[in-house]
Design a protein around this motif. Sequence first.
Motif, PDB file in Angstrom:
ATOM      1  N   GLU A   1      -5.762   6.538   6.640  1.00  0.00           N
ATOM      2  CA  GLU A   1      -5.575   7.480   5.723  1.00  0.00           C
ATOM      3  C   GLU A   1      -4.118   7.781   6.491  1.00  0.00           C
ATOM      4  O   GLU A   1      -3.026   7.468   7.111  1.00  0.00           O
ATOM      5  N   ASN A   2      -3.500   8.208   4.713  1.00  0.00           N
ATOM      6  CA  ASN A   2      -1.724   7.280   4.644  1.00  0.00           C
ATOM      7  C   ASN A   2      -1.254   6.801   4.695  1.00  0.00           C
ATOM      8  O   ASN A   2      -0.093   6.493   5.832  1.00  0.00           O
TER       9      ASN A   2
ATOM     10  N   THR B   1      -9.842   5.831  -1.629  1.00  0.00           N
ATOM     11  CA  THR B   1     -10.136   6.781  -2.435  1.00  0.00           C
ATOM     12  C   THR B   1      -9.386   7.646  -2.039  1.00  0.00           C
ATOM     13  O   THR B   1      -9.345   8.292  -3.220  1.00  0.00           O
ATOM     14  N   ASP B   2      -8.102   7.039  -1.357  1.00  0.00           N
ATOM     15  CA  ASP B   2      -6.351   7.619  -2.021  1.00  0.00           C
ATOM     16  C   ASP B   2      -5.550   6.450  -2.086  1.00  0.00           C
ATOM     17  O   ASP B   2      -5.955   5.333  -1.494  1.00  0.00           O
TER      18      ASP B   2
ATOM     19  N   CYS C   1       0.941  -0.746  -0.086  1.00  0.00           N
ATOM     20  CA  CYS C   1       0.430  -0.031   0.002  1.00  0.00           C
ATOM     21  C   CYS C   1       0.973   1.479  -0.279  1.00  0.00           C
ATOM     22  O   CYS C   1       2.010   0.831   0.887  1.00  0.00           O
ATOM     23  N   ASP C   2       0.681   2.488  -0.753  1.00  0.00           N
ATOM     24  CA  ASP C   2       1.358   3.453  -0.547  1.00  0.00           C
ATOM     25  C   ASP C   2       0.480   4.722  -0.869  1.00  0.00           C
ATOM     26  O   ASP C   2      -0.383   4.694  -1.802  1.00  0.00           O
ATOM     27  N   LYS C   3       0.577   4.855   0.765  1.00  0.00           N
ATOM     28  CA  LYS C   3      -0.034   6.815   1.260  1.00  0.00           C
ATOM     29  C   LYS C   3      -1.778   6.122   0.732  1.00  0.00           C
ATOM     30  O   LYS C   3      -3.018   7.102   0.385  1.00  0.00           O
ATOM     31  N   LEU C   4      -2.507   5.078   1.000  1.00  0.00           N
ATOM     32  CA  LEU C   4      -3.808   4.598   1.153  1.00  0.00           C
ATOM     33  C   LEU C   4      -4.768   5.377   1.554  1.00  0.00           C
ATOM     34  O   LEU C   4      -4.184   5.662   3.420  1.00  0.00           O
TER      35      LEU C   4
ATOM     36  N   PHE D   1     -15.580   8.408   3.926  1.00  0.00           N
ATOM     37  CA  PHE D   1     -17.040   8.365   3.680  1.00  0.00           C
ATOM     38  C   PHE D   1     -17.664   9.889   3.770  1.00  0.00           C
ATOM     39  O   PHE D   1     -17.870  10.000   4.612  1.00  0.00           O
ATOM     40  N   GLY D   2     -17.585   9.746   2.634  1.00  0.00           N
ATOM     41  CA  GLY D   2     -17.553  11.965   2.467  1.00  0.00           C
ATOM     42  C   GLY D   2     -16.564  12.662   3.495  1.00  0.00           C
ATOM     43  O   GLY D   2     -15.192  12.200   3.088  1.00  0.00           O
TER      44      GLY D   2
END
Length: 94
Positions: free
Chosen positions: A20-21, A56-57, A6-9, A13-14
């Motif tokens: 985060e990260n 989402t990231d 995972c990289d900066k995962l 939800f809204g």
Amino acid sequence: MIVYSCDKLGLSFGDEIILENVNLSINEKDRIGIVGDNGAGKTTFIKILLGELLPTDGFINRYTKLTSDTGYLAQKSQLDSEKTVYDEFLLTFD
């Protein structure tokens, strides 16, 4: 061999940030534990690793030759059968 990375995962939800990260590498022979407070996002993270949710990231990479033996025993509030805990665990791989 790395089976998950995972990289900066991140997952939101809204306006609510769940993860985060997150940066992580899991190698083929690794045995890991994911610990944290209730509601911290442990199950959500596992669902992202298994492809049940999309982040989402950031990015997640899975080794393309993973077999169907990757799974988890989902949390339930009660069991609906007369199976042993071990038998319930084995159902994960059905």
